[in-house]
Scaffold this motif. Structure first.
Motif, PDB file in Angstrom:
ATOM      1  N   ARG A   1      45.451 -42.982  -5.441  1.00  0.00           N
ATOM      2  CA  ARG A   1      44.094 -43.478  -5.252  1.00  0.00           C
ATOM      3  C   ARG A   1      43.198 -43.120  -6.442  1.00  0.00           C
ATOM      4  O   ARG A   1      43.234 -41.989  -6.926  1.00  0.00           O
ATOM      5  CB  ARG A   1      43.515 -42.867  -3.984  1.00  0.00           C
ATOM      6  N   GLN A   2      42.386 -44.068  -6.847  1.00  0.00           N
ATOM      7  CA  GLN A   2      41.415 -43.778  -7.890  1.00  0.00           C
ATOM      8  C   GLN A   2      40.131 -43.248  -7.252  1.00  0.00           C
ATOM      9  O   GLN A   2      39.731 -43.707  -6.191  1.00  0.00           O
ATOM     10  CB  GLN A   2      41.110 -45.057  -8.687  1.00  0.00           C
ATOM     11  N   PRO A   3      39.482 -42.268  -7.852  1.00  0.00           N
ATOM     12  CA  PRO A   3      38.238 -41.756  -7.279  1.00  0.00           C
ATOM     13  C   PRO A   3      37.114 -42.777  -7.388  1.00  0.00           C
ATOM     14  O   PRO A   3      37.151 -43.685  -8.208  1.00  0.00           O
ATOM     15  CB  PRO A   3      37.943 -40.530  -8.134  1.00  0.00           C
ATOM     16  N   ALA A   4      36.122 -42.594  -6.520  1.00  0.00           N
ATOM     17  CA  ALA A   4      35.055 -43.581  -6.387  1.00  0.00           C
ATOM     18  C   ALA A   4      34.194 -43.666  -7.651  1.00  0.00           C
ATOM     19  O   ALA A   4      33.860 -44.747  -8.111  1.00  0.00           O
ATOM     20  CB  ALA A   4      34.194 -43.232  -5.180  1.00  0.00           C
ATOM     21  N   ASP A   5      33.808 -42.543  -8.204  1.00  0.00           N
ATOM     22  CA  ASP A   5      32.913 -42.583  -9.364  1.00  0.00           C
ATOM     23  C   ASP A   5      33.184 -41.380 -10.264  1.00  0.00           C
ATOM     24  O   ASP A   5      34.067 -40.567  -9.986  1.00  0.00           O
ATOM     25  CB  ASP A   5      31.456 -42.586  -8.905  1.00  0.00           C
ATOM     26  N   ASP A   6      32.405 -41.275 -11.343  1.00  0.00           N
ATOM     27  CA  ASP A   6      32.596 -40.190 -12.309  1.00  0.00           C
ATOM     28  C   ASP A   6      32.488 -38.822 -11.651  1.00  0.00           C
ATOM     29  O   ASP A   6      33.270 -37.922 -11.935  1.00  0.00           O
ATOM     30  CB  ASP A   6      31.531 -40.295 -13.403  1.00  0.00           C
ATOM     31  N   THR A   7      31.496 -38.673 -10.777  1.00  0.00           N
ATOM     32  CA  THR A   7      31.274 -37.355 -10.183  1.00  0.00           C
ATOM     33  C   THR A   7      32.451 -36.961  -9.307  1.00  0.00           C
ATOM     34  O   THR A   7      32.928 -35.825  -9.364  1.00  0.00           O
ATOM     35  CB  THR A   7      29.974 -37.360  -9.369  1.00  0.00           C
ATOM     36  N   ALA A   8      32.942 -37.917  -8.519  1.00  0.00           N
ATOM     37  CA  ALA A   8      34.084 -37.617  -7.655  1.00  0.00           C
ATOM     38  C   ALA A   8      35.305 -37.272  -8.506  1.00  0.00           C
ATOM     39  O   ALA A   8      36.064 -36.346  -8.182  1.00  0.00           O
ATOM     40  CB  ALA A   8      34.380 -38.820  -6.758  1.00  0.00           C
ATOM     41  N   GLN A   9      35.460 -37.991  -9.598  1.00  0.00           N
ATOM     42  CA  GLN A   9      36.588 -37.730 -10.483  1.00  0.00           C
ATOM     43  C   GLN A   9      36.469 -36.328 -11.103  1.00  0.00           C
ATOM     44  O   GLN A   9      37.440 -35.594 -11.202  1.00  0.00           O
ATOM     45  CB  GLN A   9      36.614 -38.808 -11.563  1.00  0.00           C
ATOM     46  N   PHE A  10      35.227 -35.966 -11.470  1.00  0.00           N
ATOM     47  CA  PHE A  10      34.945 -34.640 -12.027  1.00  0.00           C
ATOM     48  C   PHE A  10      35.300 -33.542 -11.028  1.00  0.00           C
ATOM     49  O   PHE A  10      36.003 -32.582 -11.353  1.00  0.00           O
ATOM     50  CB  PHE A  10      33.461 -34.582 -12.409  1.00  0.00           C
ATOM     51  N   VAL A  11      34.833 -33.723  -9.797  1.00  0.00           N
ATOM     52  CA  VAL A  11      35.077 -32.706  -8.775  1.00  0.00           C
ATOM     53  C   VAL A  11      36.574 -32.546  -8.556  1.00  0.00           C
ATOM     54  O   VAL A  11      37.104 -31.431  -8.483  1.00  0.00           O
ATOM     55  CB  VAL A  11      34.370 -33.101  -7.464  1.00  0.00           C
ATOM     56  N   ARG A  12      37.282 -33.659  -8.520  1.00  0.00           N
ATOM     57  CA  ARG A  12      38.717 -33.607  -8.273  1.00  0.00           C
ATOM     58  C   ARG A  12      39.442 -32.912  -9.429  1.00  0.00           C
ATOM     59  O   ARG A  12      40.313 -32.073  -9.214  1.00  0.00           O
ATOM     60  CB  ARG A  12      39.231 -35.026  -8.106  1.00  0.00           C
ATOM     61  N   GLU A  13      39.034 -33.235 -10.650  1.00  0.00           N
ATOM     62  CA  GLU A  13      39.710 -32.645 -11.815  1.00  0.00           C
ATOM     63  C   GLU A  13      39.478 -31.130 -11.876  1.00  0.00           C
ATOM     64  O   GLU A  13      40.419 -30.350 -11.995  1.00  0.00           O
ATOM     65  CB  GLU A  13      39.200 -33.319 -13.089  1.00  0.00           C
ATOM     66  N   VAL A  14      38.203 -30.720 -11.756  1.00  0.00           N
ATOM     67  CA  VAL A  14      37.909 -29.283 -11.858  1.00  0.00           C
ATOM     68  C   VAL A  14      38.561 -28.534 -10.701  1.00  0.00           C
ATOM     69  O   VAL A  14      39.174 -27.479 -10.895  1.00  0.00           O
ATOM     70  CB  VAL A  14      36.382 -29.044 -11.891  1.00  0.00           C
ATOM     71  N   GLY A  15      38.444 -29.119  -9.483  1.00  0.00           N
ATOM     72  CA  GLY A  15      39.083 -28.477  -8.334  1.00  0.00           C
ATOM     73  C   GLY A  15      40.579 -28.335  -8.531  1.00  0.00           C
ATOM     74  O   GLY A  15      41.182 -27.326  -8.157  1.00  0.00           O
TER      75      GLY A  15
END
Lengths: 116, 224, 838
Positions: free
Chosen positions: A76-90
């Protein structure tokens, strides 16, 4: 129920912290309850087996969610930049914690358990 | 010339209380760890400062390597193997030191150290007379000694730098330190934890005796 | 009324209109200011004065140690001097200085006008000033603390320190820590809620990430020390034997509580400085910071790991090797996130075009010194080496390399970088370079040799040493170097004075930075931004030269005054989408009066005028309740225009405004202290000598059961009151008040009658303190519920404006949990002590 993004970011080390308290608590309580059964350089096989069991469980618990999250990420691709950021850092934090777990608690397998 | 420099440096490490002038297996093992860590640290320090210098002075140098590679190489690939190896070795060494240099438990000579403000008292439970000495600890050379340390007032720390690391004397607790002197001789000891105005003067001496002189030094008949 | 606002026609008119609202009044009015610009500068200036005092004490130490048998000071004077040097530098310089810098900078970097709770900023400053002054006055009076800055018991207990010295430390430092805790809450809420519109989590300036993590660490790190200080003070003042091994206490409990705070503390000091470097270094490298996301992950890891290594200060106390290994491993691991940051900075430099300047020089100094400190830190993390090096001058050298390298050099870089912002002038730079080299060389001469001094056996905190030890030459060089370093700092002070006096004024953004604090006139106006920015990219890649004039012309949000109120925007925590308008309270003398009341509370404890204490405490609670008068509204305001055609509700009509979050975070800190207390008691069961106790009293089931039921009732009815919101609330809140009052009475009655003397054993003392803790929470719960009734009766509450009640719900729920744990605690302790007698 969705996890708050900030909690998601710190989840890996939250888990590590809980394990830290658990290991230190079990070791200290175990040695105390063992009382006179251990000498100064004493050994306590039951306590050691419990701790090694905990170690194996926590290593598995550290790796499991990481692999699952990886799989999900591929799908699944994340919804937006912020969601992608949270997923990457997490993800980084969880990976770091998963590596830290065997390193931090591996000593239970072979080091002096109680006494000095 | 190099030899002269080395000799001066080593002379700079000697002393009655110097951890770098070991006289027993525990202290020797820790001193060795120190020299290895010093050499590795010097290399790492030169590496980081060298990279900083080059990055500032030659702006084109580091650009061929991506930023991600810089971080992964320097932040993970470099420290992780070093830290894992070092930590594992230190754990192994800790076990070695806890056994006073690898001897069996039944060979231990037991003594008791009591820290009070501001002097050290020693007792010798392995001897029938169990004498008390003040300010001087007698031990047999070449034997592993287990010192049981405690305090009657505040926290002190029992430390003979040339023989082993330190152990705290905590009121209400007994802590153990195992150490060995390789040769007969006199070694300085001191309190390492601040314990009030007399802290600086809370010193003692360790007299390590040849096996045959030990009993005489304690002023007792030799045990049968 | 509230919709009445007129858009001023020119930037100048807008400036005057806003400055009338935000600006500090003259004369006595200065004492009422709550503006973050002013209070931030006051914080920093005060911290620098304490730094000078701490530095002077360091000079005394080096003078004493320059020769082996110096007659300069005796042992007692020396003890006060080294204790105060450490305490002043840690608690009165390092933490307050970065707090001040953050208070000044943070709202600007985030694109807002002030911190979330301006009056709390001011209150924190006064607490810091008064608490610090208590310590300095004690020093001048010759009764300063003298047990070392970590105050180990039993040396600091009443038997071995009968004078007032230890009380000065315990109470003075706790007083100062109120400011640290309030700053922590305020910084967290500000970063989470008061950012510029559009500044989502992934667009925050990196400094905000650093400070968010530091503030969280402070929130969890300080309560154990505050709790420890309270327990030690109760032992000293009333004989509750938490640390006395003869009565079931344990000196090691103090060490655990102290270092549970004390090690995170090192990172609490280092990370803000690292945040400054991550902000400054990319500017001089001419390229954005590398590895933004990896750095954030590294910061999170550092924060957690730093709470798992406190025992590396206690390797020699006789803890089993397995337990030491957890802490040793964490101590080694924490080097990795630091290495990641260092290489991220190197990557940034190597991909940019570095420019040389004075801030950059200090950053290079930081690299040199801090890397050495980090490497010796890894050495000390290794248990065997630490057994030799612990408590020697090797550790003294290490900690100065870490703290001076990791804090003082970056802060000097930050000072040279941001002083133009504060003064509106650029430095002349004649002295700056010479000053740097004197500090750098002086520092290394002082402390590099000290590694060897320590390994050659010199313990810490000795006021004299034998001439034949061979330490004299090394010490002499250290003393020499320290005087060079002092001259360097004097030169920096002179350099700053010259900058204020003769610096060249400049227009805007002298360093060509990409962060928001430069998108405003300098020196900055009291309100920072005439209108609030809208952000569409990472907030360190902006163009202040374009943005600044636009904002000054009022083209952003909230670019107009309304009702003479200080207004700013609150956003969604994650996305940065504007949520509501925060209407800040007006300037007020209340923070000063409340801090004075708090001061009376601490002084009454210090001088043992215990009859004053309850009155002082009541006056503080009463004054805090008075604070809320200013933000209350009698009517629903409805949505307010914020410019650009948008409308948002005011914060008191919003669901989760800053004050709601502040209560959540305050409860987290409170819970940390309470959990430390409960675990501390269990630790005594495991570790302390003279257990089990003879008698822990007959508590019975009835009392705890009544307390538990009434607390659950109180929490439930508090929730009902807020859910209804209207008139029915009075009834529910009355029920809450009654429930709390019953619980308070029961806990007090149990503590005072059902227990044997709490002086008899630490187990009894633990139960006693847990009961008192619960009673205080229920007591305050009754006060809050009563206050809620008054607010409802006065018409300050409507279904839309029920914030007071919802904040109350949080407290009532927490008080119930505290009470339930307290009710069960004696039974847990009793079962443990009876079962364990092998």
């Amino acid at each position: 129920m969705t996890i708050h993004p900030i909690i998601y970011i710190i989840a890996g080390f939250l888990f590590w912290s809980a394990l830290f308290l658990l290991f230190y608590g079990v070791q200290a309580t175990g040695c105390h309850l063992a009382g006179d059964n251990v000498s100064a350089l004493g050994e306590h096989p039951v306590l050691r087996s419990v701790l090694i069991g905990l170690l194996l469980l926590s290593i598995a618990a550290g790796i499991g969610p990481f692999l699952r999250a990886r799989k999900r990420r591929a799908e699944r691709q994340p919804a937006d930049d912020t969601a992608q950021f949270v997923r990457e850092v997490g993800g980084y934090v969880w990976l770091a914690a998963a590596i830290a777990i065997p390193f931090s608690f591996g000593g239970v397998a072979w080091l002096t358990l109680c006494g000095t | 010339m190099l030899f002269g420099l080395g000799a001066t440096l080593l002379a700079g490490c000697t002393g009655d209380l110097s951890a770098l002038d070991p006289a027993g297996p525990s202290a020797a093992s820790i001193a060795r760890l120190w020299w290895v860590m010093l050499a590795a640290s010097a290399l790492l320090f030169l590496l980081v400062m060298g990279l900083l210098f080059v990055a500032i002075m030659f702006p084109h140098f580091g650009r061929r390597i991506s930023q991600r590679s810089w971080i992964l190489a320097g932040g993970l690939a470099l420290p992780i193997p070093i830290l894992f190896a070092l930590t594992f070795y230190a754990f192994w060494q800790g076990e070695y030191l806890l056994r006073g240099g690898g001897t069996e438990a039944e060979e231990l000579v037991r003594v008791e150290a009591l820290g009070t403000r501001w002097q050290w008292q020693f007792r010798y439970p392995d001897t029938a007379e169990n004498p008390t000495t003040s300010g001087v600890l007698h031990i047999p050379a070449g034997r592993t000694v287990e010192v049981a340390v405690t305090s009657t007032d505040v926290i002190h720390s029992f430390w003979i730098p040339r023989l082993a690391g330190k152990i705290d004397a905590v009121p209400g607790h007994v802590t153990y330190l195992r150490l060995r002197a390789d040769r007969p001789g006199r070694y300085g000891g001191q309190c390492a934890e601040y314990c009030g105005t007399g802290h600086a003067g809370m010193n003692f001496e360790v007299h390590a005796h040849a096996e045959e002189d030990y009993a005489a030094a304690l002023g007792i008949e030799k045990a049968p | 009324m509230t919709d009445h606002h007129e858009k001023p026609t020119s930037p100048i008119a807008l400036h005057h209109a806003l400055d009338r609202i935000w600006g500090t009044k003259s004369g006595w009015g200065r004492l009422a200011t709550v503006n973050h610009n002013v209070v931030g500068k006051r914080f920093m200036l005060t911290a620098l004065i304490f730094f000078a005092i701490g530095g002077l004490l360091a000079m005394l130490i080096r003078t004493q140690l320059a020769s082996s048998q110096s007659a300069f000071m005796d042992a007692e004077q020396y003890a006060q001097v080294f204790t105060m040097h450490g305490s002043v530098m840690m608690f009165l310089f390092a933490i307050p200085f970065f707090e001040g810098l953050t208070i000044y900078l943070l709202p600007k970097l985030l694109g807002t006008r002030d911190l979330a709770f301006p009056r709390l900023t001011a209150y924190g400053f006064w607490c810091y000033l008064f608490g610090g002054s208590i310590l300095i006055i004690a020093l001048i009076g010759g009764v300063a603390p003298n047990s070392g800055w970590f105050m180990y018991t039993p040396l600091s207990s009443d038997i071995y320190s009968p004078g007032i010295n230890s009380d000065v430390w315990l109470l003075g430092i706790t007083f100062v820590e109120i400011s640290a805790l309030s700053a922590a809450i305020e910084i967290m809420v500000t970063i989470l809620k008061l950012r510029a519109s559009g500044m989502s989590l992934d667009r925050m300036p990196i400094f905000a990430w650093y400070m968010l993590i530091v503030a969280t660490m402070m929130l969890v790190g300080f309560p154990p020390l505050i709790l420890g200080s309270i327990l030690l003070e109760t032992e000293r003042a009333f004989g509750l034997p938490f640390f006395d091994p003869n009565r079931g206490g344990d000196p090691l409990l103090w060490q655990h509580l102290f270092w549970l705070f004390g090690h995170p503390e090192v990172y609490i000091i280092f990370l803000p400085a690292a945040g400054a470097i991550s902000t400054i270094l990319p500017v001089f490298a001419g390229t954005p910071l590398a590895g933004y996301r990896i750095i954030i992950a590294a910061l999170v890891s550092t924060a957690f790991l730093s709470f798992g290594l406190w025992v590396h200060h206690m390797y020699a106390v006789g803890i089993p090797h397995v337990a030491l290994s957890f802490f040793s491993a964490a101590s080694a691991l924490v080097a990795i996130p630091t290495a990641i940051q260092i290489f991220a900075w190197l990557a940034t430099i190597s991909h940019g075009r570095p420019r040389f300047s004075v801030p950059m020089l200090h950053i290079i100094g930081f690299f040199f010194v801090f890397v050495i400190g980090g490497l010796t830190g890894v050495m000390l993390a290794m248990v065997p080496f630490d057994w030799q090096a612990h408590d020697t001058h090797f550790v003294v050298a290490h900690l100065h390399y870490v703290l001076v390298g990791g804090f003082v050099f970056p802060m000097l870089a930050a000072a040279y970088y941001w002083l133009p912002h504060i003064t509106g002038r650029q430095p002349v730079q004649h002295l700056s370079q010479a000053a740097f080299w004197m500090i750098f060389l002086g520092f290394n001469i002082t402390f590099f040799m000290m590694h060897l001094t320590g390994l050659r056996g010199m313990p810490r905190r000795v006021f004299e040493y034998p001439p034949e030890s061979g330490w004299e030459m090394l010490n002499f060089f250290s003393s020499l170097g320290s005087f060079v370093m002092t001259m360097g700092f004097a030169l920096v002070a002179l350099d700053f004075i010259l900058l204020f006096r003769f610096g060249r004024p400049f227009r805007r953004n002298p360093w060509r930075a990409g962060t928001l604090e430069w998108a405003m006139p300098t020196p900055s106006p009291s309100y920072n931004f005439a209108s609030l920015p809208v952000i569409d990219r990472r907030a360190d890649m902006l163009d202040p030269d374009v943005l600044g004039p636009q904002l000054a012309a009022g083209k952003g949000l909230l670019g107009f005054p309304r009702d003479g109120r200080m207004e700013l925007l609150a956003v969604d925590i994650v996305t940065g989408k504007p949520e509501h308008v925060v209407r800040l309270p007006r300037q007020s003398f209340m923070p000063l009066w409340t801090a004075i009341g708090t001061g009376f509370f601490f002084l009454s404890l210090l001088f043992k005028f215990y009859w004053v204490t309850p009155f002082a405490l009541a006056s503080v609670v009463f004054m805090f309740l008075l604070w809320s008068r200013d933000t209350a509204e009698k009517d629903d305001l409805g949505n307010l225009p914020i410019g650009n055609g948008q409308e948002l509700p005011p914060h008191i009509e919003a669901e989760r405004p800053p004050s709601w979050w502040a209560m959540v975070f305050a409860l987290v800190a409170d819970a940390t202290a309470y959990i430390s207390l409960l675990f501390g008691s269990l630790f005594l069961w495991i570790s302390a000598p003279n257990w089990p106790p003879q008698d822990i009293g007959q508590i019975g089931l009835l009392g705890p059961a009544i307390a538990a039921v009434s607390l659950v009732l109180a929490a439930w009815s508090g929730r009902q009151a807020s859910a209804g919101g209207g008139k029915g609330a009075v009834g529910w809140l009355s029920l809450t008040t009654v429930g709390h009052l019953i619980a308070t009475t029961v806990f007090l009655w149990l503590a005072l009658t059902a227990l044997p003397s709490p002086r008899s054993h630490a187990a009894v003392a633990s139960i006693f303190v847990v009961f008192i803790y619960a009673a205080m929470h229920s007591g305050l719960g009754a006060v809050f519920a009563g206050y809620g009734i008054w607010r409802v009766r006065s018409g300050f509450v409507s279904p839309r404006r029920n914030l007071d009640l919802r904040i109350g719900v949080l407290w009532h729920g927490f008080a119930a949990m505290v009470g339930l744990a307290a009710a069960g605690f004696p039974f847990v302790l009793a079962s443990l002590t009876s079962e364990v007698s092998p």
